[in-house]
Enzyme design. Sequence first.
Site, PDB file in Angstrom:
ATOM      1  N   ASP A  45       0.842  -1.202   0.000  1.00  9.87           N
ATOM      2  CA  ASP A  45       0.000   0.000   0.000  1.00  9.87           C
ATOM      3  C   ASP A  45       0.874   1.247   0.000  1.00  9.87           C
ATOM      4  O   ASP A  45       2.103   1.164   0.006  1.00  9.87           O
ATOM      5  CB  ASP A  45      -0.932  -0.010   1.217  1.00  9.87           C
ATOM      6  CG  ASP A  45      -0.163   0.028   2.534  1.00  9.87           C
ATOM      7  OD1 ASP A  45       0.782  -0.764   2.694  1.00  9.87           O
ATOM      8  OD2 ASP A  45      -0.500   0.845   3.416  1.00  9.87           O
ATOM      9  N   GLU A  83       2.190 -10.422  -0.204  1.00 13.27           N
ATOM     10  CA  GLU A  83       2.501  -9.002  -0.100  1.00 13.27           C
ATOM     11  C   GLU A  83       3.981  -8.830   0.206  1.00 13.27           C
ATOM     12  O   GLU A  83       4.654  -9.753   0.683  1.00 13.27           O
ATOM     13  CB  GLU A  83       1.659  -8.337   0.993  1.00 13.27           C
ATOM     14  CG  GLU A  83       1.783  -6.818   0.990  1.00 13.27           C
ATOM     15  CD  GLU A  83       0.788  -6.123   1.901  1.00 13.27           C
ATOM     16  OE1 GLU A  83       0.640  -4.885   1.777  1.00 13.27           O
ATOM     17  OE2 GLU A  83       0.137  -6.793   2.718  1.00 13.27           O
ATOM     18  N   HIS A 143       1.863  -8.911  -4.125  1.00 11.46           N
ATOM     19  CA  HIS A 143       0.828  -7.928  -3.802  1.00 11.46           C
ATOM     20  C   HIS A 143       1.541  -6.610  -3.494  1.00 11.46           C
ATOM     21  O   HIS A 143       1.939  -6.327  -2.363  1.00 11.46           O
ATOM     22  CB  HIS A 143      -0.015  -8.380  -2.608  1.00 11.46           C
ATOM     23  CG  HIS A 143      -1.150  -7.446  -2.324  1.00 11.46           C
ATOM     24  ND1 HIS A 143      -2.371  -7.543  -2.951  1.00 11.46           N
ATOM     25  CD2 HIS A 143      -1.241  -6.360  -1.520  1.00 11.46           C
ATOM     26  CE1 HIS A 143      -3.163  -6.575  -2.531  1.00 11.46           C
ATOM     27  NE2 HIS A 143      -2.490  -5.845  -1.667  1.00 11.46           N
ATOM     28  N   ASP A 191       1.129 -17.370  -5.436  1.00  8.72           N
ATOM     29  CA  ASP A 191       1.872 -16.340  -6.171  1.00  8.72           C
ATOM     30  C   ASP A 191       0.917 -15.626  -7.117  1.00  8.72           C
ATOM     31  O   ASP A 191       0.898 -15.878  -8.332  1.00  8.72           O
ATOM     32  CB  ASP A 191       3.038 -16.969  -6.936  1.00  8.72           C
ATOM     33  CG  ASP A 191       3.913 -15.908  -7.608  1.00  8.72           C
ATOM     34  OD1 ASP A 191       3.751 -14.713  -7.287  1.00  8.72           O
ATOM     35  OD2 ASP A 191       4.744 -16.282  -8.454  1.00  8.72           O
TER      36      ASP A 191
END
Length: 601
Positions: free
Chosen positions: A209, A578, A522, A569
């Site tokens: 993020d 992530e 991710h 994956d």
Amino acid sequence: MPVFIMPGFISHRLTSALALVCASGFLFGCATPKDPAATTNSAASSAVSSVAAIKINQLGFLPESAKWAVIPDVSATQFHIINVATDAEIYTGTLSAATYWDASDERVKRADFSSVKMPGEYVVRVDGLADSFSFRIADDVYRALNTASIKAFYFNRNSAALLPEHAGVYARPLGHPDTHVLVHPSAASSTRPAGTVISSPKGWYDAGDYNKYIVNSGIATYSLLAAYEHFPEIFNQQHLNIPESGDAIPDVLNETLWNLEWMLSMQDPHDGGVYHKLTNKRFDGVVMPHEATSERFVVQKTTAAALDFAAVMAAASRVLAPYEKQLPGMSAKMLAAAESAWAWAVANPSVIYKQPDDIKTGEYGDRELVDEFFWAAAELYITSKKETYYTAMKPADISSTVPSWGDVRSLGWISLAHHRANLSAVADQQLIAARINALATDLQSVWVGSAYGVTLQQKDFKWGSNSVALGQAMVLVQAYRLNGKREYLNSAQAMLDYVLGRNAMDMSFVTGFGHKSTLHPHHRPSEADGIAEPIPGFLAGGPQPGQQDQSDCGSVLYPSKHAATSYLDHWCSYASNEIAINWNAPLVYVSAAIQALTPKP
């Protein structure tokens, strides 16, 4: 940090026929488009193939390191090391008896070829099986890995345009300048009421993020500082090709400074308290940084943030002290900031983070603060030499544990052990060594009894299990540095082997490294940039049986529910795939430690 995704955010990358793009700069090759259908089916096929595969560190080994491969339970009793260039057999050894690993529900054998030391490229061959992936034995086998694992932080820079001369094909415009950040009501004070605009640029995006969290920055930043402090010879001649390269400061410290300067801006100058995080109200979609334009806020001051900040600034003050000419006043500024944050924490010893109703991003909440008080006091004692901080540590009451963002006590023990020769008489030298050795002995005993030859047990396969593996290696490295017992270094090597391919998934969990490595992390920039290959040098979180993201992944299924093979994956898998700065940092540390500590030929 978990990044929960709204339905519809998952997207495949470009699939049209694009011309090959070759990048300039460091460690980049040609980028090709990705076939999304292959991603959907790759996890299941990978699980099937990995059962019958010879698992090995896919990069290789230093000449004098311990060397192992894991072999399926086949009838063969011998293994052979084959020179790839000549197809000549250069070593034959006896396989161990098969034993069972509950984490993967497998019976496996092990091949020990530590006596093979000649530089070259090799495979492991066992009758009835396909050859292993090839691996190298070389003095520089981990150099590119270590460099890329640090440069991954550059690729996660906030408030920076990544230029082609430094980023190659992964160049991108500036995102999140963070020069106009609002004080959230939860962080308001009389001197900075809600809505006050502050400037808080730089720093690293925390994970997949685009937010920044002091608590997680604490352990990540410390680990980079410790890597340099403990093994400067690995970094002093290293060239990362970042904008600051060539400025007479080692590049690893230049990169760390990018985050340290952000952390300094998160301290309220009026009272010494530290904001817990700088964030949007909600997670961004699958967009590049410059396309994410939501308002940004600093949220709540907390005791954990103040203590993590104090520990890191105290450590940074001493590590950067030799660079006074290049960074005038910085060392003193950091120590003063650390002491101010400590004073705030002592006056506010139990301010726990509470997520405001309108904030939906990561929490990093921590209700147990004894470890943070210990770590901050330890770093302040080492740097300031004030014995009142040693007393505040209450060392006799503090055990040792594998480091994580929520349990940082062993970071204090690691620093005390490193500086033990220069501590004042008040420090209990025997206690410091005992705390490190006790935990390392426990880990090493697990390694001895492990079918896979690792220190991970089934209970260790939690969110970010690869970071657990490398955190265990960090502890083992300290024991080796204290007592020189080779079994501790061998156990640490085993955990580096684990993340580089000698695992039940038969894959390297480091993007861009190994024959079969994580391709779809991710990570918003890696998903949104339209480039097939992910940015190299990032460590995926790794297998864990919770599978908290399965509903978001839809028809893309995990290959298994067993702890060591519960890995997907795919971009959708924030629970296993992530990336995060606190997971990459021990990769930097351990890959440097193995290079520095393994005996030379």
